[in-house]
Design an enzyme around this catalytic site. Structure first.
Site, PDB file in Angstrom:
ATOM      1  N   TYR A 290     -78.209  -1.767  -6.462  1.00 30.42           N
ATOM      2  CA  TYR A 290     -76.804  -2.174  -6.457  1.00 30.42           C
ATOM      3  C   TYR A 290     -76.640  -3.589  -5.893  1.00 30.42           C
ATOM      4  O   TYR A 290     -75.898  -4.410  -6.437  1.00 30.42           O
ATOM      5  CB  TYR A 290     -75.998  -1.173  -5.640  1.00 30.42           C
ATOM      6  CG  TYR A 290     -74.513  -1.422  -5.622  1.00 30.42           C
ATOM      7  CD1 TYR A 290     -73.749  -1.268  -6.773  1.00 30.42           C
ATOM      8  CD2 TYR A 290     -73.852  -1.795  -4.446  1.00 30.42           C
ATOM      9  CE1 TYR A 290     -72.377  -1.487  -6.762  1.00 30.42           C
ATOM     10  CE2 TYR A 290     -72.490  -2.004  -4.426  1.00 30.42           C
ATOM     11  CZ  TYR A 290     -71.761  -1.851  -5.583  1.00 30.42           C
ATOM     12  OH  TYR A 290     -70.404  -2.073  -5.567  1.00 30.42           O
TER      13      TYR A 290
ATOM     14  N   TYR B 167     -59.066  -1.946 -10.748  1.00 31.51           N
ATOM     15  CA  TYR B 167     -58.783  -0.960  -9.709  1.00 31.51           C
ATOM     16  C   TYR B 167     -57.313  -0.527  -9.784  1.00 31.51           C
ATOM     17  O   TYR B 167     -56.796  -0.251 -10.849  1.00 31.51           O
ATOM     18  CB  TYR B 167     -59.157  -1.507  -8.329  1.00 31.51           C
ATOM     19  CG  TYR B 167     -60.570  -2.020  -8.269  1.00 31.51           C
ATOM     20  CD1 TYR B 167     -61.632  -1.154  -8.524  1.00 31.51           C
ATOM     21  CD2 TYR B 167     -60.854  -3.347  -8.012  1.00 31.51           C
ATOM     22  CE1 TYR B 167     -62.949  -1.605  -8.486  1.00 31.51           C
ATOM     23  CE2 TYR B 167     -62.167  -3.807  -7.981  1.00 31.51           C
ATOM     24  CZ  TYR B 167     -63.204  -2.931  -8.220  1.00 31.51           C
ATOM     25  OH  TYR B 167     -64.484  -3.371  -8.189  1.00 31.51           O
TER      26      TYR B 167
ATOM     27  N   SER C  95     -68.573  -6.948  -8.481  1.00 33.73           N
ATOM     28  CA  SER C  95     -68.278  -5.738  -9.256  1.00 33.73           C
ATOM     29  C   SER C  95     -68.223  -5.961 -10.759  1.00 33.73           C
ATOM     30  O   SER C  95     -68.215  -4.990 -11.524  1.00 33.73           O
ATOM     31  CB  SER C  95     -66.956  -5.122  -8.782  1.00 33.73           C
ATOM     32  OG  SER C  95     -67.113  -4.515  -7.523  1.00 33.73           O
TER      33      SER C  95
ATOM     34  N   LYS D 293     -70.837  -4.231 -12.759  1.00 28.01           N
ATOM     35  CA  LYS D 293     -70.727  -2.829 -13.150  1.00 28.01           C
ATOM     36  C   LYS D 293     -70.581  -2.674 -14.661  1.00 28.01           C
ATOM     37  O   LYS D 293     -70.967  -1.639 -15.227  1.00 28.01           O
ATOM     38  CB  LYS D 293     -69.554  -2.182 -12.421  1.00 28.01           C
ATOM     39  CG  LYS D 293     -69.701  -2.173 -10.905  1.00 28.01           C
ATOM     40  CD  LYS D 293     -68.411  -1.745 -10.208  1.00 28.01           C
ATOM     41  CE  LYS D 293     -68.538  -1.830  -8.691  1.00 28.01           C
ATOM     42  NZ  LYS D 293     -67.275  -1.508  -7.995  1.00 28.01           N
TER      43      LYS D 293
ATOM     44  N   VAL E 115     -64.928  -9.102  -6.312  1.00 27.31           N
ATOM     45  CA  VAL E 115     -64.405  -9.700  -5.094  1.00 27.31           C
ATOM     46  C   VAL E 115     -64.971 -11.093  -4.840  1.00 27.31           C
ATOM     47  O   VAL E 115     -64.551 -11.773  -3.900  1.00 27.31           O
ATOM     48  CB  VAL E 115     -64.659  -8.793  -3.869  1.00 27.31           C
ATOM     49  CG1 VAL E 115     -63.886  -7.499  -3.984  1.00 27.31           C
ATOM     50  CG2 VAL E 115     -66.142  -8.551  -3.661  1.00 27.31           C
TER      51      VAL E 115
END
Length: 327
Positions: A204, A256, A77, A80, A274
């Site tokens: 992705y 998050y 992630s 991103k 992660v």
């Protein structure tokens, strides 16, 4: 923020951080076991609490590293952040017509907010938001192909080095990404996905599979330091403005549901993955990468967060100001 410590002092500081993190690891492992039991989850692997690496890429171009900084891991992630940079450069403020800028309050892969907000993700760092951003990148086209935009950007930040894509991530995300596909179908139902689901999924997967070590990640993230000295023309000013806005989203949403606690403890904008990595930025000072594969209940690195907390406490780097006098 205080001035940058000299390189020898920074190297010794990082070595001390690694030592202190490893000393604290057994206690954190016990906390992680208790947290897993409370949630009815399988206990974490003790070996994951034995790995910790850190690298700091300074504004003068030196990279200082310690611990397991040479261990490569999929950035997942963290990609991103780079995807958002590509989207903002290509589309500008139009990005925010399709994705929000607010913290979610729900897990990163939740479909609840997406349904509640009629297909508009709360921010570009939850999975739904990242997938909508990928849809935008597919729409940009270009010679590299829709699944190469982020890879190309990262390779550019590494001065043209060819990066590896983690084969396990490539395989698992392609075959086991049912929830991500569900998020895309929900967005598509509300008119917020323009391209085929599998094409967006492929883009992705490619960005999540990018594999770097701490040195490479810190180096790739250096554009977010946006040193004012480099903003001498219109293009430089635009890049600095994009970086400032990306940092704002990182501060609010980068960890998050742990973003508030992270801001309290570390005080820097950051993005986790992660794969166990965290990219943190001390504006005008340094790009920082940490790695440790053990994840807390929010999906952020246990030891990585602790290491960054130790680093910022000892350097006095914080976007919220200095607490020590200079000199």
């Amino acid at each position: 923020m205080t001035d940058m410590p000299d390189h020898d002092r920074l190297r010794k500081l990082l070595e001390d951080v690694v030592t202190d993190v490893r000393d604290a690891a057994p206690g954190l492992y016990e906390q992680a076991v208790e947290a897993a039991q409370e949630r009815g989850k399988a206990p974490p692997r003790k070996g994951d609490f034995e790995k910790f690496g850190i690298a700091v890429y300074t504004r003068d171009g030196l990279c200082v590293a310690a611990g397991n900084a040479g261990v490569a891991f999929p950035i997942q992630s963290i990609s991103k952040v780079f995807a958002l940079e590509v989207a903002l450069e290509g589309l500008g403020e139009r990005v925010w017509k399709r994705v929000g800028r607010e913290p979610s309050g729900d897990p990163f892969n939740s479909i609840i907010d997406l349904e509640r907000d009629k297909g508009v993700p709360r921010n570009p760092f939850v999975n739904a938001g990242a997938l909508v951003v990928c849809d935008m990148l597919v729409g940009l086209g270009g010679r590299p192909g829709p699944n190469r935009h982020v890879v190309k950007l990262v390779e550019g930040m590494l001065d043209g080095e060819t990066i590896e894509l983690n084969p396990d991530v490539m395989a698992s995300d392609r075959t086991g990404g049912d929830l991500n596909r569900s998020l895309m179908f929900m967005a598509k139902h509300h008119g917020n996905l323009d391209h085929p689901v599998e094409k967006v999924m492929d883009a992705y997967v490619h960005q999540c599979a990018i594999s770097l070590d701490c040195r490479g990640l810190a180096r790739a993230g250096r554009f977010l330091m946006h040193d004012d000295a480099e903003a001498e023309d219109e293009r430089g000013v635009a890049a600095a403005r994009r970086a400032r806005r990306i940092l704002a989203i990182m501060m609010l949403c980068g960890q998050y549901d742990g973003s508030g606690d992270f801001a309290y403890r570390v005080g820097l904008p950051a993005k986790s993955g992660v794969g166990g990595g965290i990219l943190a930025i001390a504006p005008h000072r340094a790009s920082i990468a940490v790695y440790s594969p053990a994840l807390d209940p929010m999906g952020n690195s246990w030891l990585g967060t602790l290491g960054l907390e130790m680093l910022t406490d000892r350097t006095d780097w914080s976007v919220f100001g200095s607490v020590r006098t200079r000199g």
